[in-house]
Design an enzyme around this catalytic site. Structure first.
Site, PDB file in Angstrom:
ATOM      1  N   THR A 145      -9.339  -9.207   7.560  1.00  0.00           N
ATOM      2  CA  THR A 145     -10.022  -7.989   7.120  1.00  0.00           C
ATOM      3  C   THR A 145      -9.507  -6.818   7.936  1.00  0.00           C
ATOM      4  O   THR A 145      -9.093  -6.975   9.073  1.00  0.00           O
ATOM      5  CB  THR A 145     -11.540  -8.106   7.312  1.00  0.00           C
ATOM      6  OG1 THR A 145     -12.129  -6.845   6.981  1.00  0.00           O
ATOM      7  CG2 THR A 145     -11.914  -8.452   8.741  1.00  0.00           C
ATOM      8  N   LYS A 190     -18.134  -5.749   2.776  1.00  0.00           N
ATOM      9  CA  LYS A 190     -16.882  -5.623   3.507  1.00  0.00           C
ATOM     10  C   LYS A 190     -15.829  -5.107   2.523  1.00  0.00           C
ATOM     11  O   LYS A 190     -15.962  -5.254   1.308  1.00  0.00           O
ATOM     12  CB  LYS A 190     -16.426  -6.944   4.123  1.00  0.00           C
ATOM     13  CG  LYS A 190     -15.825  -7.933   3.128  1.00  0.00           C
ATOM     14  CD  LYS A 190     -14.930  -8.975   3.791  1.00  0.00           C
ATOM     15  CE  LYS A 190     -13.580  -8.435   4.203  1.00  0.00           C
ATOM     16  NZ  LYS A 190     -12.715  -7.991   3.112  1.00  0.00           N
ATOM     17  N   THR A 226     -11.440  -9.130  -1.399  1.00  0.00           N
ATOM     18  CA  THR A 226     -11.246  -7.910  -0.626  1.00  0.00           C
ATOM     19  C   THR A 226     -12.492  -7.049  -0.528  1.00  0.00           C
ATOM     20  O   THR A 226     -12.819  -6.560   0.519  1.00  0.00           O
ATOM     21  CB  THR A 226     -10.086  -7.094  -1.191  1.00  0.00           C
ATOM     22  OG1 THR A 226     -10.262  -6.968  -2.586  1.00  0.00           O
ATOM     23  CG2 THR A 226      -8.783  -7.800  -0.920  1.00  0.00           C
ATOM     24  N   GLU A 240      -8.601   2.167   4.479  1.00  0.00           N
ATOM     25  CA  GLU A 240      -7.374   2.122   5.263  1.00  0.00           C
ATOM     26  C   GLU A 240      -6.705   3.491   5.343  1.00  0.00           C
ATOM     27  O   GLU A 240      -6.382   4.088   4.320  1.00  0.00           O
ATOM     28  CB  GLU A 240      -6.373   1.177   4.603  1.00  0.00           C
ATOM     29  CG  GLU A 240      -6.777  -0.266   4.670  1.00  0.00           C
ATOM     30  CD  GLU A 240      -5.779  -1.132   3.926  1.00  0.00           C
ATOM     31  OE1 GLU A 240      -5.662  -2.301   4.326  1.00  0.00           O
ATOM     32  OE2 GLU A 240      -5.136  -0.655   2.994  1.00  0.00           O
ATOM     33  N   ASN A 268       0.351  -0.062   4.879  1.00  0.00           N
ATOM     34  CA  ASN A 268       0.604  -0.889   3.702  1.00  0.00           C
ATOM     35  C   ASN A 268       2.083  -1.133   3.441  1.00  0.00           C
ATOM     36  O   ASN A 268       2.441  -1.622   2.370  1.00  0.00           O
ATOM     37  CB  ASN A 268      -0.044  -0.245   2.468  1.00  0.00           C
ATOM     38  CG  ASN A 268      -1.560  -0.452   2.501  1.00  0.00           C
ATOM     39  OD1 ASN A 268      -2.030  -1.579   2.421  1.00  0.00           O
ATOM     40  ND2 ASN A 268      -2.289   0.625   2.646  1.00  0.00           N
TER      41      ASN A 268
END
Lengths: 250, 250
Positions: B2, B28, B39, B125, B247
């Site tokens: 994670t 999450k 995810t 992110e 990424n």
């Protein structure tokens, strides 16, 4: 204002009924810089003898296979322009749709527009990779296009390419959320013909060999859905830190 | 695996017919990390007495207004999960759709899901900005949603926000290519209520004041198409160099 870094121009010459015929083209554009100004411009000229309606037909088809198949960032400009002018100086017999000569003209025009379209992608803002995304075996044309565009526009897929990562899980994910008909266990994925996924699972190809493909500035990704006869191709790029830096303003 | 950096949890307590009822939730998710693993996960619990069909109805509506309105990178995961469990321990009269008590339960549930959804976006992110994109005055619901999603997912708009640039030309462009009914000369755009565009042209608001809004970690962008009654809101983020770095693989 432009962020183009290279000249985008091409000319071809070919024969129609014993006459030399020419098509030339120039283009500019490297991302959607400023929506208040024209961003993608393409001017094409030919000396072929051809009626306006027939010329429009040839151009529409050609644009569908070239400028409508490129994407840098998914942000369309509202000001894109493609113009084709014909002055008839070549003196050929006027072109008629459905004839062999028309097909020859169409093929030459397609070569010009596709070449210019690729030049625009390769010179895109912050572009470090030029990627041809080809979808085969889709159930129908609309599915083929949606699948190819989902892969070609995925931020995560494009970031992976920027990092030289032949990530195929993200490609499977984009195919999944595109909503097209697919059966995961039928999907094959190739990088420049090297099999990365066979029947929905990782192939035997060593990861290092796939990495070598994605390390190059140009490569092809082929997805075969193995469901039907339809295919579609999109020309796209990676998503780089340079792209973000170029577009973060002022 | 994670990349969550904060706990995402919330609980509320309220009264239904003299009984204390509770709804709690944990979630999450911080971007579509790996398509082979779940995810975005969200587990909700309540002690309300409520039939399964009614619970599903409340949850579906609630998800539509929360988890289905967030975007970090436009890459949906194929593994998102929201579960709601009810054990009936509160001892209230069983909730019936259409009653005031049901509305109260729905409102509490909406608060829980929207709070968790926002936490996921804020912890996304490489996220440096949390942006609420609100479209008002659209001709119909579908147009309102398409317009809001086009703005919220535009790479160029998101890059501008990352750079602290209150760029509205890119917002106009995204509205334009979204394909919704709009008349440019009717469009108003606001940053946290400060008018940036009035009737399709730059407002009198000093640019420096708009920049101050976009300098913050959280702000709201409101687009009024001034065409009809429909509205829609999406919660989104900027697109940062950190996102790309996180990424780009391995």
């Amino acid at each position: 204002m432009t962020s183009d870094t290279v000249r985008k121009e091409i000319a071809v010459e070919f024969e129609l009924g014993g006459r030399r015929v020419r098509i030339g083209g120039i283009a500019k554009g490297a991302g959607m810089i400023d929506p208040n100004m024209a961003t993608m411009l393409c001017f094409l000229t030919t000396d072929a003898v051809i009626e306006k309606a027939q010329l429009q037909q040839a151009l529409s088809l050609s644009v569908e296979h070239s400028f409508n198949r490129i994407t840098v960032d998914g942000d369309m400009s509202t000001n894109d322009t493609v113009l084709l002018l014909a002055n008839g100086a070549a003196g050929n017999v006027a072109l008629q749709a459905g004839t062999e000569d028309f097909t020859r003209f169409q093929r030459a025009l397609d070569h010009v527009t596709l070449s210019l379209a690729k030049m625009i992608v390769e010179d895109g803002e912050g572009v470090t990779k030029f990627v041809e995304v080809q979808v085969l075996g889709a159930a129908n044309f609309s599915d083929a296009r949606r699948a190819a565009e989902a892969v070609a526009k995925s931020c995560l897929v494009k970031c992976a390419w920027f990092g030289g990562d032949p990530n195929w899980g993200r490609i499977m994910d984009a195919l999944g959320y595109s909503g097209v008909r697919m059966r995961e266990e039928l999907v094959d994925i190739f990088y420049d013909g090297l099999c990365a996924v066979k029947g929905g699972v990782a192939s035997q190809t060593p990861f290092q060999r796939l990495k070598e493909v994605v390390a190059a500035k140009r490569f092809q990704v082929t997805v075969n859905l193995n469901l039907g006869p339809a295919e579609y191709t999109v020309f796209t790029t990676d998503l780089s830190t340079q792209y973000v830096e170029l577009n973060m303003g002022e």
